[in-house]
Design a protein around this motif. Sequence first.
Motif, mmCIF file in Angstrom:
data_model
loop_
_atom_site.group_PDB
_atom_site.id
_atom_site.type_symbol
_atom_site.label_atom_id
_atom_site.label_comp_id
_atom_site.label_asym_id
_atom_site.label_seq_id
_atom_site.Cartn_x
_atom_site.Cartn_y
_atom_site.Cartn_z
ATOM 1 N N ILE A 98 -78.663 35.149 68.815
ATOM 2 C CA ILE A 98 -78.400 35.982 69.996
ATOM 3 C C ILE A 98 -76.933 35.957 70.443
ATOM 4 C CG2 ILE A 98 -79.144 36.497 72.371
ATOM 5 C CD1 ILE A 98 -81.395 36.816 70.352
ATOM 6 N N GLU A 194 -86.991 50.231 67.626
ATOM 7 C CA GLU A 194 -88.106 49.311 67.868
ATOM 8 C C GLU A 194 -88.470 49.324 69.362
ATOM 9 O OE1 GLU A 194 -86.469 49.149 65.262
ATOM 10 O OE2 GLU A 194 -87.683 48.130 63.787
ATOM 11 N N GLU A 335 -84.263 40.544 52.165
ATOM 12 C CA GLU A 335 -84.311 40.378 50.711
ATOM 13 C C GLU A 335 -85.018 39.087 50.291
ATOM 14 O OE1 GLU A 335 -81.748 40.120 52.691
ATOM 15 O OE2 GLU A 335 -80.114 38.852 51.938
HETATM 16 N N1 EPU Z 1 -78.025 43.575 58.390
HETATM 17 C C1 EPU Z 1 -76.815 43.638 57.719
HETATM 18 N N2 EPU Z 1 -75.667 43.527 58.455
HETATM 19 C C2 EPU Z 1 -75.675 43.364 59.807
HETATM 20 C C3 EPU Z 1 -76.925 43.303 60.493
HETATM 21 C C4 EPU Z 1 -78.092 43.410 59.749
HETATM 22 O O1 EPU Z 1 -76.785 43.798 56.506
HETATM 23 O O2 EPU Z 1 -74.593 43.259 60.425
HETATM 24 C C5 EPU Z 1 -79.283 43.659 57.609
HETATM 25 C C6 EPU Z 1 -80.058 42.330 57.650
HETATM 26 O O3 EPU Z 1 -79.554 41.404 56.719
HETATM 27 C C7 EPU Z 1 -81.473 42.765 57.365
HETATM 28 C C8 EPU Z 1 -81.532 44.160 58.025
HETATM 29 O O4 EPU Z 1 -80.164 44.585 58.205
HETATM 30 O O5 EPU Z 1 -81.675 42.903 55.982
HETATM 31 C C9 EPU Z 1 -82.234 44.207 59.355
HETATM 32 O O6 EPU Z 1 -81.680 43.241 60.223
HETATM 33 P P1 EPU Z 1 -81.644 43.445 61.801
HETATM 34 O O7 EPU Z 1 -80.232 43.473 62.247
HETATM 35 O O8 EPU Z 1 -82.527 44.589 62.145
HETATM 36 O O9 EPU Z 1 -82.308 42.100 62.285
HETATM 37 P P2 EPU Z 1 -81.909 41.186 63.528
HETATM 38 O O10 EPU Z 1 -81.484 42.015 64.665
HETATM 39 O O11 EPU Z 1 -81.025 40.076 63.060
HETATM 40 C C10 EPU Z 1 -84.247 41.225 64.683
HETATM 41 C C11 EPU Z 1 -85.273 40.202 65.022
HETATM 42 C C12 EPU Z 1 -85.987 39.737 63.760
HETATM 43 C C13 EPU Z 1 -86.619 40.944 63.090
HETATM 44 C C14 EPU Z 1 -85.550 42.017 62.805
HETATM 45 C C15 EPU Z 1 -86.108 43.287 62.213
HETATM 46 C C16 EPU Z 1 -84.316 39.161 66.949
HETATM 47 C C17 EPU Z 1 -83.736 37.958 67.576
HETATM 48 N N3 EPU Z 1 -84.649 39.077 65.673
HETATM 49 O O12 EPU Z 1 -83.308 40.552 63.845
HETATM 50 O O13 EPU Z 1 -87.000 38.854 64.157
HETATM 51 O O14 EPU Z 1 -87.227 40.559 61.885
HETATM 52 O O15 EPU Z 1 -84.852 42.345 64.025
HETATM 53 O O16 EPU Z 1 -86.998 43.891 63.098
HETATM 54 O O17 EPU Z 1 -84.521 40.182 67.610
HETATM 55 C C18 EPU Z 1 -88.451 37.010 63.959
HETATM 56 O O18 EPU Z 1 -88.843 37.303 65.099
HETATM 57 O O19 EPU Z 1 -89.002 36.128 63.222
HETATM 58 C C19 EPU Z 1 -87.301 37.724 63.416
HETATM 59 C C20 EPU Z 1 -86.651 37.335 62.327
#
Ligand code: EPU
Length: 441
Positions: A98, A194, A335
Amino acid sequence: MAKLLTIQGGKPLTGEVTVRGAKNLVPKAMVAALLGNTPSVLRSIPEIKDVDVVSALLELHGVTVDWDSQAGSITMDPAGVRQAKSAEIDAHAGDSRIPILFCGPLMHAIGEAFIPDLGGCKIGDRPIDYHLEVLRNFGAVVDKRPGGISISAPKGLHGAKLELPYPSVGATEQVLLTAVKAEGITELKGAAVEPEIHDLIAVLQKMGAIITVQTDRTIRIEGVSTLRGYNHTALPDRNEAASWASAALATGGDIFVRHASQRDLTAFLNTYRKIGGEFDVTDEGIRFWHAGGELNPLVLETDVHPGFMTDWQQPLVVALTQATGVSIVHETVYENRFGFTDALVRMGASIQLHRECLGSIPCRFGQRNFLHSAVISGPVRLKGATFDIPDLRGGFSHLIAALAAEGTSKATGLEIINRGYEHFMDKLLALGADVELSDES
Ligand code: EPU
Protein backbone atom coordinates in the motif's frame (compact mmCIF):
# COMPACT_ATOMS: atom_id res chain seq x y z
CA MET A 1 7.48 -17.00 19.47
CA ALA A 2 6.29 -18.43 16.14
CA LYS A 3 3.06 -20.39 16.27
CA LEU A 4 2.25 -23.88 15.07
CA LEU A 5 -1.30 -24.71 14.00
CA THR A 6 -2.37 -28.32 14.37
CA ILE A 7 -5.41 -29.29 12.29
CA GLN A 8 -7.41 -32.51 12.59
CA GLY A 9 -9.13 -32.70 9.22
CA GLY A 10 -12.20 -34.44 7.88
CA LYS A 11 -14.85 -32.31 9.59
CA PRO A 12 -17.23 -30.17 7.49
CA LEU A 13 -17.09 -26.45 8.36
CA THR A 14 -20.56 -25.30 9.36
CA GLY A 15 -21.88 -22.11 10.91
CA GLU A 16 -21.58 -18.39 10.34
CA VAL A 17 -18.75 -15.90 9.73
CA THR A 18 -18.94 -12.14 9.26
CA VAL A 19 -16.87 -10.23 6.73
CA ARG A 20 -16.11 -6.55 7.23
CA GLY A 21 -14.61 -3.88 4.98
CA ALA A 22 -12.52 -5.10 2.05
CA LYS A 23 -8.78 -5.51 2.58
CA ASN A 24 -8.31 -4.21 -0.97
CA LEU A 25 -10.23 -0.99 -0.27
CA VAL A 26 -9.87 0.02 3.38
CA PRO A 27 -6.11 0.84 3.43
CA LYS A 28 -6.49 2.85 0.21
CA ALA A 29 -9.44 4.84 1.54
CA MET A 30 -7.26 5.54 4.58
CA VAL A 31 -4.56 6.98 2.30
CA ALA A 32 -7.22 9.17 0.66
CA ALA A 33 -7.82 10.85 4.05
CA LEU A 34 -4.50 12.68 3.44
CA LEU A 35 -6.16 14.59 0.58
CA GLY A 36 -8.86 16.22 2.74
CA ASN A 37 -8.72 19.45 4.71
CA THR A 38 -11.07 18.10 7.43
CA PRO A 39 -11.19 14.73 9.27
CA SER A 40 -12.41 11.57 7.53
CA VAL A 41 -14.38 8.73 9.11
CA LEU A 42 -14.15 5.19 7.74
CA ARG A 43 -16.37 2.38 9.07
CA SER A 44 -16.29 -1.44 8.94
CA ILE A 45 -12.53 -1.61 9.45
CA PRO A 46 -11.09 -5.14 9.56
CA GLU A 47 -8.29 -5.88 12.03
CA ILE A 48 -5.61 -6.83 9.50
CA LYS A 49 -1.97 -5.98 8.98
CA ASP A 50 -2.34 -3.56 6.02
CA VAL A 51 -4.63 -1.39 8.15
CA ASP A 52 -1.99 -1.30 10.92
CA VAL A 53 0.79 -0.43 8.46
CA VAL A 54 -1.18 2.42 6.84
CA SER A 55 -2.31 3.67 10.23
CA ALA A 56 1.33 3.79 11.40
CA LEU A 57 2.47 5.56 8.22
CA LEU A 58 -0.33 8.14 8.51
CA GLU A 59 0.67 8.84 12.11
CA LEU A 60 4.33 9.21 11.14
CA HIS A 61 3.17 11.91 8.71
CA GLY A 62 1.32 13.82 11.41
CA VAL A 63 -2.20 12.49 10.78
CA THR A 64 -4.14 11.77 13.99
CA VAL A 65 -5.73 8.32 13.78
CA ASP A 66 -8.42 7.50 16.36
CA TRP A 67 -9.86 4.02 16.59
CA ASP A 68 -13.32 3.26 17.87
CA SER A 69 -13.00 -0.50 18.17
CA GLN A 70 -16.54 -0.82 19.53
CA ALA A 71 -17.97 0.78 16.37
CA GLY A 72 -15.25 -0.68 14.11
CA SER A 73 -14.47 2.78 12.72
CA ILE A 74 -11.51 5.14 12.51
CA THR A 75 -11.29 8.91 12.34
CA MET A 76 -8.29 10.39 10.56
CA ASP A 77 -7.44 14.07 10.97
CA PRO A 78 -4.82 15.35 8.51
CA ALA A 79 -4.64 18.89 10.02
CA GLY A 80 -1.07 18.36 11.25
CA VAL A 81 0.31 16.57 8.16
CA ARG A 82 4.08 16.89 7.90
CA GLN A 83 7.15 15.15 6.56
CA ALA A 84 8.27 12.00 8.33
CA LYS A 85 11.85 10.88 8.98
CA SER A 86 12.93 8.40 6.30
CA ALA A 87 14.44 6.11 8.96
CA GLU A 88 11.02 5.85 10.62
CA ILE A 89 9.31 5.19 7.30
CA ASP A 90 11.99 2.65 6.48
CA ALA A 91 10.95 0.60 9.50
CA HIS A 92 7.92 -0.39 7.39
CA ALA A 93 9.97 -1.62 4.41
CA GLY A 94 8.67 -4.94 3.13
CA ASP A 95 5.48 -4.77 5.21
CA SER A 96 2.90 -4.09 2.52
CA ARG A 97 2.28 -2.87 -1.04
CA ILE A 98 0.00 0.00 0.00
CA PRO A 99 2.76 2.60 0.73
CA ILE A 100 3.25 3.17 -3.03
CA LEU A 101 -0.19 4.82 -2.99
CA PHE A 102 1.03 7.53 -0.61
CA CYS A 103 2.92 9.21 -3.52
CA GLY A 104 0.19 11.48 -4.93
CA PRO A 105 -1.53 12.44 -1.63
CA LEU A 106 1.81 13.24 0.07
CA MET A 107 3.05 15.30 -2.89
CA HIS A 108 -0.22 17.25 -2.76
CA ALA A 109 0.00 17.70 1.01
CA ILE A 110 3.72 18.37 1.60
CA GLY A 111 5.36 18.47 -1.82
CA GLU A 112 7.33 15.22 -1.56
CA ALA A 113 7.24 11.62 -0.37
CA PHE A 114 9.63 8.84 0.62
CA ILE A 115 8.18 5.40 -0.07
CA PRO A 116 9.81 2.35 1.60
CA ASP A 117 10.52 -0.85 -0.35
CA LEU A 118 7.25 -2.71 -0.80
CA GLY A 119 6.11 -6.04 0.61
CA GLY A 120 3.03 -8.13 -0.17
CA CYS A 121 2.50 -11.69 -1.36
CA LYS A 122 5.14 -13.33 -3.55
CA ILE A 123 2.87 -14.36 -6.41
CA GLY A 124 4.89 -12.92 -9.29
CA ASP A 125 7.35 -10.11 -9.90
CA ARG A 126 4.82 -7.42 -8.91
CA PRO A 127 6.72 -4.49 -10.46
CA ILE A 128 5.71 -0.84 -9.96
CA ASP A 129 6.67 0.41 -13.43
CA TYR A 130 3.08 1.50 -14.29
CA HIS A 131 2.90 3.47 -11.03
CA LEU A 132 6.15 5.32 -11.68
CA GLU A 133 5.29 5.97 -15.32
CA VAL A 134 1.91 7.58 -14.51
CA LEU A 135 3.45 9.64 -11.70
CA ARG A 136 6.14 10.94 -14.09
CA ASN A 137 3.36 11.89 -16.53
CA PHE A 138 1.75 14.02 -13.80
CA GLY A 139 5.08 15.87 -13.47
CA ALA A 140 6.64 13.95 -10.58
CA VAL A 141 10.38 13.38 -10.34
CA VAL A 142 11.29 9.92 -9.05
CA ASP A 143 14.61 9.21 -7.38
CA LYS A 144 15.34 5.56 -6.57
CA ARG A 145 17.35 5.30 -3.33
CA PRO A 146 18.58 2.40 -1.22
CA GLY A 147 15.58 1.27 0.84
CA GLY A 148 12.89 3.02 -1.19
CA ILE A 149 12.02 5.83 -3.58
CA SER A 150 11.95 9.54 -3.08
CA ILE A 151 9.40 11.44 -5.15
CA SER A 152 8.62 15.14 -5.55
CA ALA A 153 6.85 17.53 -7.92
CA PRO A 154 8.98 20.68 -8.20
CA LYS A 155 6.69 22.12 -10.89
CA GLY A 156 3.41 20.86 -9.38
CA LEU A 157 1.21 17.98 -10.51
CA HIS A 158 -0.71 18.43 -13.78
CA GLY A 159 -3.51 16.39 -15.35
CA ALA A 160 -2.35 14.01 -18.09
CA LYS A 161 -3.57 11.70 -20.84
CA LEU A 162 -2.64 8.20 -19.68
CA GLU A 163 -3.08 4.64 -20.85
CA LEU A 164 -2.23 1.51 -18.85
CA PRO A 165 -0.73 -1.47 -20.72
CA TYR A 166 -2.83 -3.73 -18.43
CA PRO A 167 -5.81 -2.78 -16.20
CA SER A 168 -3.77 -2.71 -12.98
CA VAL A 169 -5.78 -2.10 -9.82
CA GLY A 170 -2.92 -0.38 -7.99
CA ALA A 171 -1.90 1.84 -10.91
CA THR A 172 -5.54 2.92 -11.42
CA GLU A 173 -5.72 3.84 -7.73
CA GLN A 174 -2.44 5.72 -8.08
CA VAL A 175 -3.95 7.78 -10.90
CA LEU A 176 -7.16 8.48 -8.96
CA LEU A 177 -5.36 9.53 -5.77
CA THR A 178 -3.05 11.84 -7.73
CA ALA A 179 -5.39 13.25 -10.40
CA VAL A 180 -8.16 14.43 -8.06
CA LYS A 181 -6.04 17.39 -6.94
CA ALA A 182 -3.77 17.74 -10.01
CA GLU A 183 -4.31 20.86 -12.07
CA GLY A 184 -6.56 20.24 -15.09
CA ILE A 185 -8.08 17.13 -16.60
CA THR A 186 -6.74 13.58 -16.48
CA GLU A 187 -7.92 10.86 -18.83
CA LEU A 188 -6.98 7.27 -18.01
CA LYS A 189 -7.57 4.58 -20.63
CA GLY A 190 -7.25 0.87 -19.85
CA ALA A 191 -8.28 1.43 -16.21
CA ALA A 192 -9.19 -1.30 -13.73
CA VAL A 193 -12.88 -1.20 -12.76
CA GLU A 194 -12.96 -3.60 -9.78
CA PRO A 195 -15.70 -2.93 -7.17
CA GLU A 196 -12.95 -1.71 -4.80
CA ILE A 197 -12.00 0.94 -7.41
CA HIS A 198 -15.64 2.09 -7.59
CA ASP A 199 -15.74 2.31 -3.80
CA LEU A 200 -12.55 4.42 -3.77
CA ILE A 201 -14.17 6.67 -6.39
CA ALA A 202 -17.22 6.95 -4.11
CA VAL A 203 -14.92 8.04 -1.26
CA LEU A 204 -13.19 10.62 -3.45
CA GLN A 205 -16.50 11.94 -4.77
CA LYS A 206 -17.70 12.45 -1.18
CA MET A 207 -14.53 14.50 -0.65
CA GLY A 208 -15.42 16.78 -3.58
CA ALA A 209 -13.66 15.10 -6.52
CA ILE A 210 -15.12 15.03 -10.03
CA ILE A 211 -14.65 11.58 -11.61
CA THR A 212 -16.45 9.98 -14.56
CA VAL A 213 -16.19 6.27 -15.37
CA GLN A 214 -17.00 5.37 -18.98
CA THR A 215 -18.01 1.89 -20.16
CA ASP A 216 -14.78 1.39 -22.14
CA ARG A 217 -12.35 1.39 -19.13
CA THR A 218 -11.77 5.13 -19.49
CA ILE A 219 -11.82 7.26 -16.34
CA ARG A 220 -11.86 11.08 -16.57
CA ILE A 221 -10.93 13.18 -13.57
CA GLU A 222 -11.29 16.97 -13.35
CA GLY A 223 -8.77 18.18 -10.80
CA VAL A 224 -10.00 20.43 -7.97
CA SER A 225 -7.89 22.56 -5.65
CA THR A 226 -9.35 21.43 -2.31
CA LEU A 227 -11.02 18.33 -0.97
CA ARG A 228 -12.74 17.81 2.38
CA GLY A 229 -12.87 14.76 4.66
CA TYR A 230 -15.32 11.91 4.02
CA ASN A 231 -17.70 9.70 5.95
CA HIS A 232 -17.87 6.21 4.46
CA THR A 233 -18.66 2.57 5.15
CA ALA A 234 -16.25 0.31 3.25
CA LEU A 235 -17.70 -2.27 0.87
CA PRO A 236 -17.58 -5.83 2.27
CA ASP A 237 -14.63 -8.07 1.51
CA ARG A 238 -15.75 -10.14 -1.49
CA ASN A 239 -12.48 -12.08 -1.55
CA GLU A 240 -12.85 -13.25 2.03
CA ALA A 241 -16.48 -14.16 1.28
CA ALA A 242 -15.39 -16.25 -1.75
CA SER A 243 -12.71 -17.95 0.37
CA TRP A 244 -15.24 -19.13 2.96
CA ALA A 245 -17.57 -20.24 0.16
CA SER A 246 -14.78 -22.44 -1.24
CA ALA A 247 -14.05 -23.73 2.26
CA ALA A 248 -17.71 -24.85 2.56
CA LEU A 249 -17.44 -26.71 -0.74
CA ALA A 250 -14.03 -28.31 -0.08
CA THR A 251 -15.00 -29.59 3.39
CA GLY A 252 -18.57 -30.61 2.49
CA GLY A 253 -19.85 -27.91 4.82
CA ASP A 254 -22.41 -25.12 5.08
CA ILE A 255 -21.33 -21.53 5.85
CA PHE A 256 -23.42 -18.37 6.08
CA VAL A 257 -21.20 -15.38 5.22
CA ARG A 258 -22.78 -12.34 6.82
CA HIS A 259 -22.39 -9.15 4.72
CA ALA A 260 -21.32 -11.04 1.57
CA SER A 261 -22.67 -9.01 -1.33
CA GLN A 262 -24.07 -10.73 -4.44
CA ARG A 263 -23.44 -7.69 -6.66
CA ASP A 264 -19.66 -7.95 -6.22
CA LEU A 265 -19.55 -11.74 -6.54
CA THR A 266 -21.54 -12.40 -9.73
CA ALA A 267 -18.70 -14.16 -11.59
CA PHE A 268 -17.84 -16.23 -8.53
CA LEU A 269 -21.45 -17.30 -7.94
CA ASN A 270 -21.85 -18.44 -11.56
CA THR A 271 -18.76 -20.63 -11.22
CA TYR A 272 -19.84 -21.92 -7.81
CA ARG A 273 -23.17 -22.99 -9.29
CA LYS A 274 -21.52 -24.71 -12.27
CA ILE A 275 -19.31 -26.80 -9.95
CA GLY A 276 -22.37 -27.87 -8.03
CA GLY A 277 -22.13 -25.61 -4.98
CA GLU A 278 -25.40 -24.25 -3.59
CA PHE A 279 -25.97 -20.71 -2.38
CA ASP A 280 -28.82 -18.63 -1.10
CA VAL A 281 -28.68 -14.83 -1.19
CA THR A 282 -30.42 -12.85 1.55
CA ASP A 283 -30.32 -9.18 2.58
CA GLU A 284 -27.94 -10.10 5.43
CA GLY A 285 -25.45 -12.17 3.43
CA ILE A 286 -25.04 -15.39 1.45
CA ARG A 287 -25.27 -18.99 2.62
CA PHE A 288 -22.91 -21.36 0.74
CA TRP A 289 -23.08 -25.14 1.01
CA HIS A 290 -22.19 -28.50 -0.50
CA ALA A 291 -25.44 -30.20 -1.44
CA GLY A 292 -23.99 -33.72 -1.32
CA GLY A 293 -23.29 -35.87 -4.37
CA GLU A 294 -20.60 -35.22 -6.96
CA LEU A 295 -19.03 -31.88 -7.84
CA ASN A 296 -18.52 -31.00 -11.51
CA PRO A 297 -15.14 -30.19 -13.07
CA LEU A 298 -14.82 -27.05 -15.19
CA VAL A 299 -12.58 -24.88 -17.35
CA LEU A 300 -11.85 -21.56 -15.72
CA GLU A 301 -9.84 -18.47 -16.54
CA THR A 302 -8.96 -15.76 -14.04
CA ASP A 303 -9.31 -12.19 -15.30
CA VAL A 304 -9.74 -8.59 -14.27
CA HIS A 305 -13.23 -7.48 -13.23
CA PRO A 306 -15.89 -8.36 -14.34
CA GLY A 307 -14.14 -11.70 -14.88
CA PHE A 308 -13.32 -14.41 -12.35
CA MET A 309 -10.99 -12.73 -9.91
CA THR A 310 -7.47 -14.12 -9.37
CA ASP A 311 -7.84 -13.99 -5.56
CA TRP A 312 -10.70 -16.51 -5.78
CA GLN A 313 -8.62 -19.01 -7.75
CA GLN A 314 -6.49 -20.60 -5.04
CA PRO A 315 -9.24 -21.55 -2.55
CA LEU A 316 -11.44 -22.80 -5.40
CA VAL A 317 -8.67 -25.11 -6.70
CA VAL A 318 -8.97 -27.05 -3.42
CA ALA A 319 -12.69 -27.58 -4.07
CA LEU A 320 -11.84 -28.69 -7.64
CA THR A 321 -9.65 -31.52 -6.25
CA GLN A 322 -12.98 -32.96 -5.05
CA ALA A 323 -14.80 -32.62 -8.42
CA THR A 324 -15.31 -35.74 -10.56
CA GLY A 325 -13.22 -35.33 -13.71
CA VAL A 326 -10.60 -32.97 -15.10
CA SER A 327 -10.65 -29.22 -14.49
CA ILE A 328 -8.45 -26.60 -16.14
CA VAL A 329 -7.57 -23.29 -14.48
CA HIS A 330 -5.72 -20.66 -16.52
CA GLU A 331 -4.26 -17.84 -14.37
CA THR A 332 -3.96 -14.69 -16.51
CA VAL A 333 -3.41 -11.95 -13.88
CA TYR A 334 -0.24 -13.16 -12.09
CA GLU A 335 2.47 -15.21 -13.74
CA ASN A 336 3.36 -17.21 -10.63
CA ARG A 337 0.22 -17.97 -8.65
CA PHE A 338 0.31 -21.77 -8.66
CA GLY A 339 3.27 -22.31 -6.31
CA PHE A 340 0.77 -23.26 -3.61
CA THR A 341 -0.21 -26.42 -5.51
CA ASP A 342 3.04 -28.21 -4.46
CA ALA A 343 1.68 -28.64 -0.94
CA LEU A 344 -1.71 -29.76 -2.29
CA VAL A 345 0.06 -32.45 -4.37
CA ARG A 346 1.88 -33.60 -1.22
CA MET A 347 -1.57 -33.89 0.37
CA GLY A 348 -2.66 -36.23 -2.41
CA ALA A 349 -4.09 -33.83 -5.02
CA SER A 350 -3.54 -34.57 -8.70
CA ILE A 351 -2.48 -31.24 -10.23
CA GLN A 352 -0.17 -30.70 -13.22
CA LEU A 353 1.14 -27.26 -14.12
CA HIS A 354 1.76 -26.13 -17.70
CA ARG A 355 3.52 -23.23 -19.41
CA GLU A 356 0.91 -23.07 -22.19
CA CYS A 357 -2.24 -20.97 -22.03
CA LEU A 358 -4.79 -23.75 -21.57
CA GLY A 359 -7.83 -21.48 -21.45
CA SER A 360 -9.72 -20.11 -24.41
CA ILE A 361 -7.79 -16.79 -24.57
CA PRO A 362 -3.99 -16.69 -25.00
CA CYS A 363 -2.67 -14.40 -22.24
CA ARG A 364 0.46 -12.25 -21.86
CA PHE A 365 2.24 -15.09 -19.98
CA GLY A 366 2.03 -17.61 -22.86
CA GLN A 367 5.36 -18.78 -24.42
CA ARG A 368 7.23 -17.15 -21.52
CA ASN A 369 8.13 -20.07 -19.29
CA PHE A 370 5.59 -19.34 -16.57
CA LEU A 371 3.71 -22.31 -15.10
CA HIS A 372 0.38 -20.50 -15.22
CA SER A 373 -2.12 -23.20 -16.28
CA ALA A 374 -3.23 -26.03 -13.98
CA VAL A 375 -4.91 -29.33 -14.78
CA ILE A 376 -6.67 -30.79 -11.74
CA SER A 377 -8.06 -34.34 -11.68
CA GLY A 378 -10.46 -35.53 -9.06
CA PRO A 379 -11.92 -36.58 -6.84
CA VAL A 380 -8.98 -37.44 -4.58
CA ARG A 381 -8.74 -38.24 -0.88
CA LEU A 382 -6.60 -35.54 0.67
CA LYS A 383 -4.39 -36.51 3.59
CA GLY A 384 -2.80 -34.34 6.29
CA ALA A 385 0.65 -32.79 5.76
CA THR A 386 3.13 -30.33 7.25
CA PHE A 387 3.47 -27.00 5.46
CA ASP A 388 4.61 -23.41 5.80
CA ILE A 389 2.09 -20.82 4.62
CA PRO A 390 3.48 -19.24 1.41
CA ASP A 391 1.12 -16.31 0.72
CA LEU A 392 -2.31 -15.08 1.73
CA ARG A 393 -4.67 -16.90 -0.64
CA GLY A 394 -2.36 -19.90 -1.18
CA GLY A 395 -2.10 -20.22 2.60
CA PHE A 396 -5.87 -20.14 3.02
CA SER A 397 -6.06 -22.92 0.40
CA HIS A 398 -3.58 -25.07 2.30
CA LEU A 399 -5.59 -24.62 5.47
CA ILE A 400 -8.91 -25.59 3.90
CA ALA A 401 -7.22 -28.56 2.20
CA ALA A 402 -5.94 -29.61 5.64
CA LEU A 403 -9.45 -29.17 7.08
CA ALA A 404 -10.88 -31.34 4.29
CA ALA A 405 -8.09 -33.96 4.58
CA GLU A 406 -7.98 -37.16 6.57
CA GLY A 407 -5.55 -37.03 9.49
CA THR A 408 -3.41 -34.38 11.10
CA SER A 409 -1.73 -31.37 9.45
CA LYS A 410 0.73 -28.94 10.95
CA ALA A 411 1.07 -25.38 9.61
CA THR A 412 3.53 -22.58 10.33
CA GLY A 413 3.56 -19.00 9.02
CA LEU A 414 0.03 -18.26 10.21
CA GLU A 415 0.78 -14.54 10.56
CA ILE A 416 0.51 -14.24 6.74
CA ILE A 417 -3.15 -15.27 7.02
CA ASN A 418 -3.78 -12.37 9.40
CA ARG A 419 -2.88 -10.01 6.55
CA GLY A 420 -6.25 -10.61 4.92
CA TYR A 421 -8.48 -12.73 7.17
CA GLU A 422 -9.29 -11.00 10.42
CA HIS A 423 -9.93 -13.11 13.55
CA PHE A 424 -9.10 -16.15 11.48
CA MET A 425 -8.70 -18.59 14.37
CA ASP A 426 -11.93 -17.41 16.04
CA LYS A 427 -13.79 -17.92 12.78
CA LEU A 428 -12.39 -21.42 12.27
CA LEU A 429 -13.36 -22.40 15.80
CA ALA A 430 -16.85 -20.93 15.34
CA LEU A 431 -17.23 -23.13 12.23
CA GLY A 432 -16.42 -26.23 14.27
CA ALA A 433 -12.87 -26.79 12.99
CA ASP A 434 -10.66 -29.02 15.10
CA VAL A 435 -7.64 -26.70 15.31
CA GLU A 436 -5.15 -25.83 18.01
CA LEU A 437 -2.44 -23.17 18.21
CA SER A 438 0.75 -23.84 20.12
CA ASP A 439 4.24 -22.37 20.36
CA GLU A 440 6.59 -23.78 17.74
CA SER A 441 9.35 -25.72 19.48
N1 EPU B 1 1.64 -4.85 -12.89
C1 EPU B 1 2.78 -4.45 -13.58
N2 EPU B 1 3.30 -3.22 -13.28
C2 EPU B 1 2.76 -2.40 -12.35
C3 EPU B 1 1.58 -2.81 -11.65
C4 EPU B 1 1.05 -4.06 -11.95
O1 EPU B 1 3.28 -5.17 -14.43
O2 EPU B 1 3.29 -1.29 -12.11
C5 EPU B 1 1.07 -6.19 -13.18
C6 EPU B 1 1.21 -7.13 -11.97
O3 EPU B 1 2.49 -7.70 -11.90
C7 EPU B 1 0.11 -8.13 -12.20
C8 EPU B 1 -0.98 -7.28 -12.89
O4 EPU B 1 -0.32 -6.09 -13.38
O5 EPU B 1 0.54 -9.13 -13.09
C9 EPU B 1 -2.12 -6.87 -11.99
O6 EPU B 1 -1.62 -6.24 -10.83
P1 EPU B 1 -2.44 -5.12 -10.06
O7 EPU B 1 -1.66 -3.86 -10.09
O8 EPU B 1 -3.83 -5.11 -10.58
O9 EPU B 1 -2.42 -5.69 -8.60
P2 EPU B 1 -2.23 -4.91 -7.22
O10 EPU B 1 -2.90 -3.60 -7.28
O11 EPU B 1 -0.80 -4.98 -6.81
C10 EPU B 1 -4.45 -5.73 -6.11
C11 EPU B 1 -4.79 -6.54 -4.91
C12 EPU B 1 -4.46 -8.00 -5.16
C13 EPU B 1 -5.23 -8.47 -6.38
C14 EPU B 1 -4.91 -7.58 -7.59
C15 EPU B 1 -5.71 -7.93 -8.83
C16 EPU B 1 -4.45 -4.97 -3.14
C17 EPU B 1 -3.70 -4.56 -1.94
N3 EPU B 1 -4.05 -6.06 -3.77
O12 EPU B 1 -3.03 -5.86 -6.27
O13 EPU B 1 -4.89 -8.72 -4.04
O14 EPU B 1 -4.90 -9.81 -6.67
O15 EPU B 1 -5.16 -6.20 -7.26
O16 EPU B 1 -7.07 -7.76 -8.60
O17 EPU B 1 -5.45 -4.34 -3.50
C18 EPU B 1 -4.84 -10.45 -2.43
O18 EPU B 1 -5.81 -9.87 -1.91
O19 EPU B 1 -4.42 -11.59 -2.08
C19 EPU B 1 -4.16 -9.79 -3.54
C20 EPU B 1 -2.98 -10.19 -4.01
